[in-house]
Motif scaffolding. Structure first.
Motif, PDB file in Angstrom:
ATOM      1  N   ARG A   1      82.133  26.204  82.167  1.00 47.05           N
ATOM      2  CA  ARG A   1      81.786  24.928  82.797  1.00 47.05           C
ATOM      3  C   ARG A   1      81.217  25.159  84.187  1.00 47.05           C
ATOM      4  O   ARG A   1      81.681  26.031  84.917  1.00 47.05           O
ATOM      5  CB  ARG A   1      83.016  24.020  82.903  1.00 47.05           C
ATOM      6  N   SER A   2      80.252  24.376  84.528  1.00 51.24           N
ATOM      7  CA  SER A   2      79.692  24.464  85.872  1.00 51.24           C
ATOM      8  C   SER A   2      80.685  23.904  86.888  1.00 51.24           C
ATOM      9  O   SER A   2      81.653  23.216  86.540  1.00 51.24           O
ATOM     10  CB  SER A   2      78.369  23.683  85.951  1.00 51.24           C
ATOM     11  N   PHE A   3      80.434  24.197  88.166  1.00 53.15           N
ATOM     12  CA  PHE A   3      81.324  23.733  89.238  1.00 53.15           C
ATOM     13  C   PHE A   3      81.373  22.204  89.282  1.00 53.15           C
ATOM     14  O   PHE A   3      82.439  21.603  89.392  1.00 53.15           O
ATOM     15  CB  PHE A   3      80.830  24.291  90.581  1.00 53.15           C
ATOM     16  N   TRP A   4      80.197  21.562  89.195  1.00 53.57           N
ATOM     17  CA  TRP A   4      80.145  20.100  89.295  1.00 53.57           C
ATOM     18  C   TRP A   4      80.760  19.435  88.079  1.00 53.57           C
ATOM     19  O   TRP A   4      81.355  18.367  88.188  1.00 53.57           O
ATOM     20  CB  TRP A   4      78.700  19.639  89.482  1.00 53.57           C
ATOM     21  N   ALA A   5      80.638  20.086  86.904  1.00 53.79           N
ATOM     22  CA  ALA A   5      81.274  19.530  85.709  1.00 53.79           C
ATOM     23  C   ALA A   5      82.785  19.584  85.835  1.00 53.79           C
ATOM     24  O   ALA A   5      83.497  18.660  85.420  1.00 53.79           O
ATOM     25  CB  ALA A   5      80.813  20.289  84.465  1.00 53.79           C
ATOM     26  N   GLY A   6      83.300  20.664  86.449  1.00 58.26           N
ATOM     27  CA  GLY A   6      84.744  20.759  86.659  1.00 58.26           C
ATOM     28  C   GLY A   6      85.250  19.694  87.607  1.00 58.26           C
ATOM     29  O   GLY A   6      86.307  19.104  87.401  1.00 58.26           O
ATOM     30  N   ILE A   7      84.458  19.401  88.662  1.00 56.37           N
ATOM     31  CA  ILE A   7      84.847  18.345  89.592  1.00 56.37           C
ATOM     32  C   ILE A   7      84.814  16.990  88.914  1.00 56.37           C
ATOM     33  O   ILE A   7      85.692  16.140  89.118  1.00 56.37           O
ATOM     34  CB  ILE A   7      83.915  18.367  90.833  1.00 56.37           C
ATOM     35  N   GLY A   8      83.805  16.797  88.068  1.00 59.01           N
ATOM     36  CA  GLY A   8      83.687  15.509  87.380  1.00 59.01           C
ATOM     37  C   GLY A   8      84.847  15.242  86.443  1.00 59.01           C
ATOM     38  O   GLY A   8      85.227  14.094  86.228  1.00 59.01           O
ATOM     39  N   GLN A   9      85.427  16.313  85.848  1.00 63.02           N
ATOM     40  CA  GLN A   9      86.550  16.129  84.933  1.00 63.02           C
ATOM     41  C   GLN A   9      87.901  16.185  85.635  1.00 63.02           C
ATOM     42  O   GLN A   9      88.912  15.803  85.058  1.00 63.02           O
ATOM     43  CB  GLN A   9      86.492  17.197  83.839  1.00 63.02           C
TER      44      GLN A   9
ATOM     45  N   ARG B   1      90.086  14.475  88.043  1.00 61.32           N
ATOM     46  CA  ARG B   1      90.159  13.180  88.712  1.00 61.32           C
ATOM     47  C   ARG B   1      90.703  13.313  90.128  1.00 61.32           C
ATOM     48  O   ARG B   1      90.232  12.647  91.046  1.00 61.32           O
ATOM     49  CB  ARG B   1      91.016  12.227  87.889  1.00 61.32           C
ATOM     50  N   HIS B   2      91.687  14.173  90.324  1.00 59.55           N
ATOM     51  CA  HIS B   2      92.275  14.319  91.653  1.00 59.55           C
ATOM     52  C   HIS B   2      91.289  14.961  92.622  1.00 59.55           C
ATOM     53  O   HIS B   2      91.166  14.537  93.777  1.00 59.55           O
ATOM     54  CB  HIS B   2      93.554  15.149  91.572  1.00 59.55           C
ATOM     55  N   VAL B   3      90.575  15.968  92.142  1.00 59.45           N
ATOM     56  CA  VAL B   3      89.601  16.637  92.996  1.00 59.45           C
ATOM     57  C   VAL B   3      88.473  15.673  93.350  1.00 59.45           C
ATOM     58  O   VAL B   3      88.021  15.612  94.504  1.00 59.45           O
ATOM     59  CB  VAL B   3      89.052  17.891  92.301  1.00 59.45           C
ATOM     60  N   LEU B   4      88.026  14.903  92.372  1.00 63.07           N
ATOM     61  CA  LEU B   4      86.956  13.945  92.621  1.00 63.07           C
ATOM     62  C   LEU B   4      87.401  12.868  93.612  1.00 63.07           C
ATOM     63  O   LEU B   4      86.628  12.448  94.477  1.00 63.07           O
ATOM     64  CB  LEU B   4      86.531  13.288  91.306  1.00 63.07           C
ATOM     65  N   GLY B   5      88.654  12.444  93.506  1.00 58.05           N
ATOM     66  CA  GLY B   5      89.187  11.468  94.457  1.00 58.05           C
ATOM     67  C   GLY B   5      89.198  12.000  95.876  1.00 58.05           C
ATOM     68  O   GLY B   5      88.863  11.290  96.825  1.00 58.05           O
TER      69      GLY B   5
END
Length: 309
Positions: free
Chosen positions: A9-17, A19-23
């Motif tokens: 998985r790409s870095f941005w895909a991991g962030i998108g999945q 939820r806590h990191v994206l928040g």
């Protein structure tokens, strides 16, 4: 049979999945803003309160000397009294009149939307413009209030609104109440509209009077909103500066000086940044008390929803 290849998985895909990191990513801009424009000035103000800083030089650390000086300053204690009196009387009046206005606007009235918009006008007008208008209304020679009372034969000479100690205190409180009522009224009106009409209908069928419906239905359900609204009202009133500075600048005889205006006077015109900062820091315990009031009000909200106290 060949096993399917799993693409990393790409870095941005991991962030998108995640939820806590994206928040956390979304909260970073607000956190940086608060850090630079709230936390840093507050920390700097606390530090200056422990120094003898003046305009033009940073100063040195002197410990609690500024606070010891304030402890023995009779003017400071007069200002504390003025601030508590101003905040208490104005907040109580704003709550009583705002609640009455909210209950009135919650009824089925003609042109209800128009009246709700008109009520907001004192709140949206800039504070300085409101203060200038009240400065003219309370003028010792050309006051429209004095003119009307003289024409009615109730008084024989103009009232010295801002030149007398008692009159000046009452005048600035009246100006603050006029400006603060719309915030309280509209906020409580929003809370009133969340109360289901079926509760009042059931109570009416059971023979409850209007006072009983207000006391046992409206007021308990409105308590969390009241706690939050009054917390903000107390904070706005306690830290009031513009209204007092334009109307009286603390006079007469320092009877309308508040902690905010005295802090400004000592720090900027007086040049004593450390002492002015110490006065501002001394306001924090009062503000924390208001926040605790809101916290316990929200705890009551948990109790109403069936949560633990």
């Amino acid at each position: 049979m060949a096993e399917p290849t799993v693409r990393p998985r790409s870095f941005w895909a991991g962030i998108g999945q995640g939820r806590h990191v994206l928040g956390i990513v979304f909260m970073l801009p607000a956190a940086i803003f608060l850090l630079f424009f709230l936390t840093y000035p507050l920390g700097l103000g606390v530090w200056l309160g422990f120094t003898d800083a003046r305009i033009g030089r940073p100063g040195i650390f002197i410990g609690l000397e500024n606070y010891e000086l304030l402890w023995g300053d009779s003017l400071f204690w007069l200002v504390v009294f003025n601030t508590v009196l101003y905040t208490t009387v104005a907040s109580v009046l704003k709550f009583g009149l705002g609640l009455w206005l909210a209950l009135l606007l919650n009824q089925s009235l003609p042109f209800k939307s128009f009246f709700r918009a008109v009520v907001l006008l004192p709140w949206v007008v800039p504070t300085v413009l409101s203060a200038i208008a009240f400065w003219w209304i309370f003028d010792s020679q050309y006051s429209i209030i004095s003119w009307a009372l003289i024409k009615l034969g109730l008084i024989s000479a103009p009232i010295n609104f801002l030149g007398d100690v008692a009159n000046a205190r009452a005048s600035v409180i009246a100006a603050n109440v006029w400006r603060g009522i719309p915030f309280v009224a509209i906020s409580l009106l929003a809370g009133l509209q969340t109360i289901s009409p079926s509760l009042h209908e059931a109570a009416t069928l059971d023979g409850a009077t209007s006072w009983q419906r207000f006391r046992f239905i409206t007021l308990p359900l409105l308590t969390p909103i009241i706690a939050v609204v009054m917390t903000f009202s107390v904070l706005f009133t306690f830290t009031d500066f513009q209204l007092i500075y334009v109307l009286t600048r603390g006079g007469p005889l320092n009877s309308t000086h508040l902690m905010a205006t005295l802090s400004f006077q000592r720090a900027i015109p007086g040049g004593q940044l450390g002492e002015g900062a110490a006065i501002a820091v001394a306001m924090i315990p009062f503000l924390l008390s208001a926040i605790l009031f809101s916290y316990f009000g929200l705890q009551r909200r948990k109790w109403q929803q069936g949560g633990a106290d």
